[in-house]
Design a protein around this motif. Structure first.
Motif, PDB file in Angstrom:
ATOM      1  N   SER A  10      15.633 -80.458 -34.677  1.00  0.00           N
ATOM      2  CA  SER A  10      14.473 -79.574 -34.556  1.00  0.00           C
ATOM      3  C   SER A  10      13.356 -80.154 -35.417  1.00  0.00           C
ATOM      4  O   SER A  10      13.512 -80.292 -36.633  1.00  0.00           O
ATOM      5  N   LEU A  11      12.231 -80.484 -34.787  1.00  0.00           N
ATOM      6  CA  LEU A  11      11.147 -81.163 -35.492  1.00  0.00           C
ATOM      7  C   LEU A  11      10.170 -80.159 -36.099  1.00  0.00           C
ATOM      8  O   LEU A  11       9.861 -79.131 -35.494  1.00  0.00           O
ATOM      9  N   GLU A  12       9.684 -80.459 -37.294  1.00  0.00           N
ATOM     10  CA  GLU A  12       8.646 -79.683 -37.947  1.00  0.00           C
ATOM     11  C   GLU A  12       8.001 -80.531 -39.028  1.00  0.00           C
ATOM     12  O   GLU A  12       8.619 -81.469 -39.544  1.00  0.00           O
ATOM     13  N   ASN A  13       6.748 -80.219 -39.374  1.00  0.00           N
ATOM     14  CA  ASN A  13       6.067 -80.910 -40.466  1.00  0.00           C
ATOM     15  C   ASN A  13       6.270 -80.209 -41.800  1.00  0.00           C
ATOM     16  O   ASN A  13       6.306 -80.849 -42.845  1.00  0.00           O
ATOM     17  N   GLU A  14       6.354 -78.884 -41.785  1.00  0.00           N
ATOM     18  CA  GLU A  14       6.563 -78.096 -42.993  1.00  0.00           C
ATOM     19  C   GLU A  14       7.685 -77.092 -42.756  1.00  0.00           C
ATOM     20  O   GLU A  14       7.904 -76.637 -41.624  1.00  0.00           O
ATOM     21  N   ALA A  15       8.366 -76.711 -43.831  1.00  0.00           N
ATOM     22  CA  ALA A  15       9.497 -75.795 -43.694  1.00  0.00           C
ATOM     23  C   ALA A  15       9.074 -74.349 -43.468  1.00  0.00           C
ATOM     24  O   ALA A  15       9.777 -73.583 -42.822  1.00  0.00           O
ATOM     25  N   ASP A  16       7.891 -73.962 -44.008  1.00  0.00           N
ATOM     26  CA  ASP A  16       7.540 -72.544 -44.015  1.00  0.00           C
ATOM     27  C   ASP A  16       6.325 -72.181 -43.163  1.00  0.00           C
ATOM     28  O   ASP A  16       6.071 -70.996 -42.934  1.00  0.00           O
ATOM     29  N   ILE A  17       5.549 -73.159 -42.701  1.00  0.00           N
ATOM     30  CA  ILE A  17       4.359 -72.876 -41.898  1.00  0.00           C
ATOM     31  C   ILE A  17       4.237 -73.899 -40.778  1.00  0.00           C
ATOM     32  O   ILE A  17       4.871 -74.954 -40.807  1.00  0.00           O
ATOM     33  N   GLY A  18       3.396 -73.579 -39.798  1.00  0.00           N
ATOM     34  CA  GLY A  18       3.113 -74.525 -38.733  1.00  0.00           C
ATOM     35  C   GLY A  18       4.131 -74.490 -37.615  1.00  0.00           C
ATOM     36  O   GLY A  18       5.108 -73.739 -37.648  1.00  0.00           O
ATOM     37  N   PRO A 154      10.285 -90.864 -48.752  1.00  0.00           N
ATOM     38  CA  PRO A 154       9.043 -91.582 -49.042  1.00  0.00           C
ATOM     39  C   PRO A 154       7.821 -90.802 -48.567  1.00  0.00           C
ATOM     40  O   PRO A 154       7.926 -89.958 -47.668  1.00  0.00           O
ATOM     41  N   THR A 155       6.678 -91.096 -49.154  1.00  0.00           N
ATOM     42  CA  THR A 155       5.447 -90.375 -48.833  1.00  0.00           C
ATOM     43  C   THR A 155       5.129 -90.435 -47.344  1.00  0.00           C
ATOM     44  O   THR A 155       4.713 -89.439 -46.736  1.00  0.00           O
ATOM     45  N   ALA A 156       5.307 -91.595 -46.745  1.00  0.00           N
ATOM     46  CA  ALA A 156       4.998 -91.765 -45.326  1.00  0.00           C
ATOM     47  C   ALA A 156       6.130 -91.314 -44.410  1.00  0.00           C
ATOM     48  O   ALA A 156       6.003 -91.378 -43.188  1.00  0.00           O
TER      49      ALA A 156
END
Length: 203
Positions: A10-18, A154-156
């Motif tokens: 399951s893809l997401e950029n942030e755990a709690d928003i978006g 890593p940051t990227a």
């Protein structure tokens, strides 16, 4: 990608928003609800974490692009909200929260059931809450320890792989049993594990 943990991702950029691919954010801070990612499915449960004993976990990897990957595991032994600490109080010495460090995997295409490198568990439900945050990561490059960034990657980001978080209650039943590798069987593999632990305790 090339490989991931468990059957699905399951893809997401942030755990709690978006946006989140499974339709629900992984954590809901307002309602104080954690661990909602329906695709955190790579770690075989229950996990066995007897206090101050050697243990391991088993996990599943699905591979599309064969090659070299790395597995890492962090556990918030002292329940302080990060994975950066060394916890004392074991006869085996200080126990790091970065428990499994860059286990090298040479993966072929298809599913693989893998046993992690051994690590010492500090889990003690008599002293701290029973539930424990555990993070596992499969990645295409090794993680280099950065103080204050335990488990972050890593940051990227990584090119291939997946990170999964679990809020779980470990099983402590293997503390004094003969099943030293906690695989549910008592056999010659446990004798090999006993030899490995004995050799590992020598300076």
């Amino acid at each position: 990608g090339g490989a991931w943990l468990g059957p699905v991702v399951s893809l997401e950029n942030e755990a709690d928003i978006g946006p989140d691919a499974d339709g629900v954010n992984n954590i809901d801070p307002v309602k104080n609800i954690p661990d909602l990612d329906s695709a955190d499915d790579g770690l075989l449960l229950p996990v066995h974490m007897p206090r101050c004993k050697w243990t391991n976990v088993r996990y599943m990897v699905n591979t599309v692009t064969p090659g070299v990957y790395y597995f890492n595991l962090w556990a918030d032994w002292n329940r302080d909200g990060d994975w950066d600490d060394q916890v004392s109080g074991c006869s085996l010495g200080d126990v790091p929260e970065w428990a499994v460090r860059n286990q090298l995997l040479k993966l072929n295409a298809g599913p693989s059931l893998i046993t992690s490198l051994p690590f010492v568990s500090w889990h003690d439900p008599n002293e701290l809450p029973e539930q424990l945050w555990v993070r596992i990561t499969l990645s295409d490059q090794p993680w280099e320890e950065i103080w204050g960034a335990g488990g972050c990657g890593p940051t990227a980001g990584y090119y291939y792989g997946e990170t999964e978080d679990y809020y779980l209650t470990p099983n402590t039943s293997c503390t004094e049993c003969a099943d030293l590798n906690c695989d549910g069987f008592i056999n010659l593999e446990d004798l090999a594990e006993l030899s490995r632990q004995w050799l590992g305790s020598c300076p």
